[in-house]
Motif scaffolding. Structure first.
Motif, short mmCIF file in Angstrom:
data_model
loop_
_atom_site.label_atom_id
_atom_site.label_comp_id
_atom_site.label_asym_id
_atom_site.label_seq_id
_atom_site.Cartn_x
_atom_site.Cartn_y
_atom_site.Cartn_z
N SER A 8 -8.16 29.09 12.73
CA SER A 8 -6.72 29.34 12.62
C SER A 8 -6.34 29.91 11.26
CB SER A 8 -5.95 28.03 12.83
OG SER A 8 -6.32 27.11 11.81
N VAL A 11 -9.01 34.75 8.62
CA VAL A 11 -9.99 35.55 9.36
C VAL A 11 -9.66 35.51 10.85
CG1 VAL A 11 -12.42 35.74 9.98
CG2 VAL A 11 -11.77 35.20 7.62
N THR A 30 -8.01 25.72 17.63
CA THR A 30 -7.78 24.94 16.43
C THR A 30 -7.69 23.47 16.81
OG1 THR A 30 -6.08 24.42 14.76
CG2 THR A 30 -5.33 25.60 16.72
N ARG A 31 -7.90 22.58 15.80
CA ARG A 31 -7.70 21.16 16.09
C ARG A 31 -6.24 20.84 16.26
NH1 ARG A 31 -10.49 19.16 10.74
NH2 ARG A 31 -9.29 20.99 10.14
N LYS A 35 0.20 24.12 14.60
CA LYS A 35 0.33 24.86 13.34
C LYS A 35 0.44 26.37 13.55
CE LYS A 35 -4.23 25.18 11.22
NZ LYS A 35 -5.19 24.40 10.45
N VAL A 65 -14.37 29.50 11.09
CA VAL A 65 -13.93 28.26 10.45
C VAL A 65 -14.64 28.10 9.11
CG1 VAL A 65 -13.48 27.08 12.66
CG2 VAL A 65 -15.72 26.85 11.57
N LYS A 66 -14.18 27.15 8.33
CA LYS A 66 -14.81 26.81 7.06
C LYS A 66 -16.31 26.59 7.29
CE LYS A 66 -13.97 23.38 3.56
NZ LYS A 66 -13.32 22.15 3.17
N VAL A 134 -16.59 40.94 3.97
CA VAL A 134 -15.38 41.68 3.60
C VAL A 134 -14.20 40.73 3.73
CG1 VAL A 134 -14.86 42.57 5.93
CG2 VAL A 134 -14.18 43.90 3.91
N SER A 136 -10.48 39.33 4.77
CA SER A 136 -9.82 39.35 6.08
C SER A 136 -8.85 40.53 6.22
CB SER A 136 -9.09 38.04 6.33
OG SER A 136 -8.13 37.81 5.33
N1 LIG Z 1 -10.83 34.57 4.02
C1 LIG Z 1 -11.56 35.67 4.06
O1 LIG Z 1 -11.10 36.75 3.66
C2 LIG Z 1 -12.97 35.61 4.60
C3 LIG Z 1 -13.71 36.79 4.70
C4 LIG Z 1 -14.99 36.75 5.28
C5 LIG Z 1 -15.50 35.55 5.74
N2 LIG Z 1 -14.76 34.41 5.60
C6 LIG Z 1 -15.31 33.16 6.14
O2 LIG Z 1 -14.68 32.98 7.41
C7 LIG Z 1 -14.44 31.58 7.65
C8 LIG Z 1 -12.94 31.36 7.87
O3 LIG Z 1 -12.26 31.65 6.67
P1 LIG Z 1 -10.67 31.51 6.55
O4 LIG Z 1 -10.34 31.89 5.16
O5 LIG Z 1 -10.01 32.21 7.67
O6 LIG Z 1 -10.39 29.98 6.83
P2 LIG Z 1 -10.89 28.63 6.13
O7 LIG Z 1 -9.77 28.07 5.32
O8 LIG Z 1 -12.21 28.83 5.45
O9 LIG Z 1 -11.12 27.72 7.42
C9 LIG Z 1 -10.05 27.32 8.20
C10 LIG Z 1 -10.57 26.89 9.53
O10 LIG Z 1 -11.61 25.90 9.38
C11 LIG Z 1 -11.37 24.87 10.29
N3 LIG Z 1 -11.86 23.59 9.79
C12 LIG Z 1 -11.76 23.08 8.54
N4 LIG Z 1 -12.29 21.84 8.50
C13 LIG Z 1 -12.74 21.56 9.75
C14 LIG Z 1 -13.39 20.46 10.36
N5 LIG Z 1 -13.70 19.38 9.66
N6 LIG Z 1 -13.72 20.55 11.67
C15 LIG Z 1 -13.41 21.64 12.40
N7 LIG Z 1 -12.78 22.73 11.89
C16 LIG Z 1 -12.46 22.68 10.58
C17 LIG Z 1 -9.87 24.81 10.43
O11 LIG Z 1 -9.60 24.21 11.67
P3 LIG Z 1 -8.10 23.86 12.13
O12 LIG Z 1 -7.57 25.12 12.72
O13 LIG Z 1 -8.32 22.79 13.13
O14 LIG Z 1 -7.37 23.41 10.90
C18 LIG Z 1 -9.49 26.27 10.38
O15 LIG Z 1 -9.50 26.84 11.65
C19 LIG Z 1 -15.01 30.85 6.45
O16 LIG Z 1 -16.32 30.42 6.74
C20 LIG Z 1 -15.02 31.90 5.35
O17 LIG Z 1 -16.01 31.67 4.37
C21 LIG Z 1 -13.53 34.40 5.04
#
Ligand SMILES: NC(=O)c1ccc[n+]([C@@H]2O[C@H](COP(=O)([O-])OP(=O)(O)OC[C@H]3O[C@@H](n4cnc5c(N)ncnc54)[C@H](OP(=O)(O)O)[C@@H]3O)[C@@H](O)[C@H]2O)c1
Length: 213
Positions: A8, A11, A30-31, A35, A65-66, A134, A136
């Motif tokens: 959620s 990305v 999402t959990r 939201k 997700v993280k 890259v 998001s």
């Molecule tokens: N941000 C960027 O530009 C970017 C670019 C490339 C790759 N990435 C990678 O892509 C992934 C997502 O990045 P993001 O920035 O969009 O979000 P994020 O803040 O890294 O992750 C948010 C997501 O992780 C989930 N999450 C967190 N703790 C959790 C748990 N204990 N159990 C299950 N789900 C959990 C959340 O679920 P809920 O929806 O349930 O809260 C949410 O959907 C990451 O691995 C990041 O390293 C990010």
């Protein structure tokens, strides 16, 4: 195509808009579906559900997700719901420790990537690493000086990588297939490199390109 996106965050949202813009139907998982109630889909409505709902819905899945929660999210999605499906793995194994001079810490080693761990734990899912190198904001049809950027991908299933390459074509990327899951040991750290100019100089608007003779 029906696309289930586990996540959620930025990305998940960016890719959701991209898939919808290219004619696909999307459900975000999402959990906490509440939201995303007020999230602006740019007038192109998508669906929201639990991780299991999104995994059931999608013919193709995206893991966004993280990194430290990736296995937990896939378990919540349900092993049977993942079976046989292409799972685009956009995660990075970023550790909680703050960056050092702009250099992120990973909780994995150069001998074992996060994607390899996930592929071992979920053997029936057809994981393909993509979109992790890259930001998001640039994932969908980025407009960059120098033309199309390169997305490095890898995974054990050739047909799955072909499907992801077709998506990358739609999303304005050139694809560089780096081989099997072990190549994620090299592709995941591209995130560290990509982030350095951001942390040091607030520059977040670049992408990698593979140049050839
Ligand atoms: N941000 C960027 O530009 C970017 C670019 C490339 C790759 N990435 C990678 O892509 C992934 C997502 O990045 P993001 O920035 O969009 O979000 P994020 O803040 O890294 O992750 C948010 C997501 O992780 C989930 N999450 C967190 N703790 C959790 C748990 N204990 N159990 C299950 N789900 C959990 C959340 O679920 P809920 O929806 O349930 O809260 C949410 O959907 C990451 O691995 C990041 O390293 C990010």
């Amino acid at each position: 195509m029906k696309v289930g996106i586990l996540g959620s965050g930025n990305v998940a949202k960016s890719l959701a808009k991209g898939f919808i813009a290219h004619g696909h139907v999307v459900m975000l998982g999402t959990r906490n579906p509440a939201k995303l109630e007020d999230w602006d889909w740019d007038n192109r409505k998508g669906l929201v559900g639990s991780f299991a709902d999104a995994a059931t819905f999608g013919e193709l899945l995206v893991l966004a997700v993280k990194g430290s929660a990736a296995a937990e999210a896939l378990h919540a999605a349900g092993i049977t719901n993942l079976a046989g499906k292409v799972v685009v793995d956009a995660t990075n194994p970023i550790a909680e420790t703050p960056p050092e001079n702009g250099v992120l810490h990973f909780f994995t080693t150069l001998e074992e990537s996060l994607m390899e761990r996930l592929q071992r734990e979920f053997p029936a899912a057809r994981l393909v690493k993509a979109f992790n190198s890259v930001g998001s904001a640039l994932m969908v049809n980025p407009k960059l000086q120098g033309g199309k950027p390169t997305m490095f991908i890898c995974g054990n299933d050739e047909a799955a990588k072909k499907s992801v390459t077709e998506i990358l074509d739609q999303f304005g990327w050139e694809t560089a297939d780096m081989g099997k899951a072990e190549a994620a040991r090299a592709i995941e750290p591209l995130c560290i490199l990509w982030c350095i100019p951001g942390f040091l100089r607030q520059e977040w608007t670049h992408a990698f390109k593979l140049m050839r003779v």
